[in-house]
Design a protein around this motif. Structure first.
Motif, short mmCIF file in Angstrom:
data_model
loop_
_atom_site.label_atom_id
_atom_site.label_comp_id
_atom_site.label_asym_id
_atom_site.label_seq_id
_atom_site.Cartn_x
_atom_site.Cartn_y
_atom_site.Cartn_z
N ALA A 42 -1.91 5.68 -0.65
CA ALA A 42 -3.11 6.06 0.09
C ALA A 42 -4.34 5.67 -0.73
O ALA A 42 -4.32 5.68 -1.96
N GLU A 43 -5.40 5.33 -0.02
CA GLU A 43 -6.64 4.88 -0.67
C GLU A 43 -7.17 5.90 -1.68
O GLU A 43 -7.60 5.54 -2.78
N ALA A 44 -7.11 7.16 -1.32
CA ALA A 44 -7.61 8.21 -2.23
C ALA A 44 -6.80 8.23 -3.53
O ALA A 44 -7.36 8.43 -4.62
N ARG A 47 -7.93 5.28 -5.68
CA ARG A 47 -9.21 5.56 -6.33
C ARG A 47 -9.00 6.51 -7.51
O ARG A 47 -9.58 6.33 -8.58
N GLY A 48 -8.15 7.53 -7.32
CA GLY A 48 -7.86 8.46 -8.41
C GLY A 48 -7.18 7.77 -9.58
O GLY A 48 -7.49 8.05 -10.74
N ASP A 49 -6.29 6.83 -9.28
CA ASP A 49 -5.61 6.06 -10.32
C ASP A 49 -6.62 5.27 -11.14
O ASP A 49 -6.59 5.27 -12.37
N LEU A 94 -4.55 -2.88 -7.81
CA LEU A 94 -4.56 -1.86 -6.76
C LEU A 94 -4.89 -2.47 -5.40
O LEU A 94 -5.39 -3.58 -5.31
N ASN A 95 -4.63 -1.70 -4.37
CA ASN A 95 -4.94 -2.13 -3.01
C ASN A 95 -6.28 -1.57 -2.55
O ASN A 95 -6.39 -1.01 -1.47
N LEU A 96 -7.29 -1.71 -3.38
CA LEU A 96 -8.64 -1.27 -3.04
C LEU A 96 -9.50 -2.48 -2.77
O LEU A 96 -9.35 -3.52 -3.43
N SER A 97 -10.42 -2.34 -1.84
CA SER A 97 -11.38 -3.42 -1.61
C SER A 97 -12.30 -3.51 -2.82
O SER A 97 -12.42 -2.56 -3.61
N ALA A 102 -15.81 -1.05 -6.81
CA ALA A 102 -17.17 -1.00 -7.37
C ALA A 102 -17.74 0.41 -7.28
O ALA A 102 -18.43 0.88 -8.20
N GLN A 103 -17.46 1.12 -6.18
CA GLN A 103 -17.97 2.49 -6.02
C GLN A 103 -17.33 3.44 -7.03
O GLN A 103 -18.00 4.28 -7.61
N VAL A 104 -16.03 3.29 -7.27
CA VAL A 104 -15.35 4.12 -8.26
C VAL A 104 -15.91 3.85 -9.65
O VAL A 104 -16.19 4.78 -10.42
N ILE A 105 -16.12 2.58 -9.97
CA ILE A 105 -16.66 2.20 -11.28
C ILE A 105 -18.09 2.72 -11.43
O ILE A 105 -18.49 3.19 -12.49
N LYS A 106 -18.86 2.68 -10.35
CA LYS A 106 -20.23 3.22 -10.38
C LYS A 106 -20.19 4.73 -10.66
O LYS A 106 -20.97 5.23 -11.47
N SER A 107 -19.28 5.44 -10.01
CA SER A 107 -19.14 6.88 -10.26
C SER A 107 -18.76 7.15 -11.70
O SER A 107 -19.27 8.09 -12.33
#
Length: 176
Positions: A42-44, A47-49, A94-97, A102-107
Motif C-alpha cells: 500500500a502507498e502509505a 511512504r512509511g518505509d 519503491l512503488n511511489l511516484s 519528493a513529498q516524503v523527503i520534503k517532510s
C-alpha cells in the motif's frame, strides 16, 4: 544423567499479526502463515518505509556524532544531504511516484530542521523488543516489535524514552 525437558512451543505475536487477525482471520492466515503477498505494498506503507530509512540514517549519524565517531567536517548540511541521498536511493526501489517520494523527503527535511538542535541522545535505533505475555510448561506467548528509537533526554524525567514515528495524514509531518 541429565534429564531432558520437552521443548516449549513459542508463539510470537506482533502488532501486524494482531491487527491482521482482528480485521480478517483469513487474510491473516494467507499473509502471515502461508506468506502469500499482494504484488505491491500500500502507498502509505511505502511512504512509511521511505521515512524510516531516512530517520534511521539520521539517528545513526546523530549517535555517531555524539560518540565522537564523526569528524568535525561532517557538518549539518552534509548530515542532512546524506540522509536525503539515502532516501533518494531507497525511493528507486519503491512503488511511489516521484511526486510522492519528493513529498516524503520534503517532510523529512522539515523534521530535520525542526529537530537538529534538540538536546537528546540516541541510545538505540530500530531495537527489537519482546515481552512474555503467557508461559506454562508447554507454551510461551511473546509479544514482539521493533522500537524506532530509544533516546536519553536530560531535561525530562524519566530521561529514557521509546519513540515510534507516525505521520498524521497522507502528507502529514513526521512526529515522534
Amino acid at each position: 544423567g541429565f534429564k531432558t525437558m520437552p521443548e516449549k512451543k513459542i508463539l510470537s505475536l506482533d502488532s501486524q499479526v494482531l491487527n491482521a487477525f482482528s480485521l480478517c482471520e483469513a487474510k491473516m492466515k494467507y499473509s502471515m502463515i502461508e506468506h502469500l503477498k499482494l504484488p505491491s505494498k500500500a502507498e502509505a506503507l511505502e511512504r512509511g518505509d521511505l521515512t524510516h530509512v531516512m530517520l534511521k540514517t539520521y539517528y545513526r549519524i546523530k549517535k555517531a556524532k555524539y560518540e565522537g565517531k564523526w569528524k568535525d567536517s561532517f557538518n549539518t548540511k552534509r548530515w542532512r544531504d546524506t540522509c536525503i541521498s539515502v532516501g533518494n536511493y531507497h525511493a528507486t526501489k519503491l512503488n511511489l511516484s516521484s511526486e510522492e517520494s519528493a513529498q516524503v523527503i520534503k517532510s523529512f527535511n522539515e523534521y530535520f530542521e525542526y529537530k537538529e538542535h534538540d538536546n537528546w541522545i540516541p541510545l538505540a535505533i530500530e531495537e527489537t523488543a519482546a515481552k512474555i505475555l503467557f508461559e506454562d510448561e508447554d507454551y510461551v506467548f511473546l509479544y514482539t516489535g521493533t522500537i524506532d528509537l530509544i533516546l536519553q533526554w536530560r531535561s525530562i524525567d524519566p530521561p529514557i524514552l521509546a519513540v515510534d514515528h507516525k505521520s498524521s495524514s497522507r502528507f502529514g509531518p513526521i512526529t515522534p
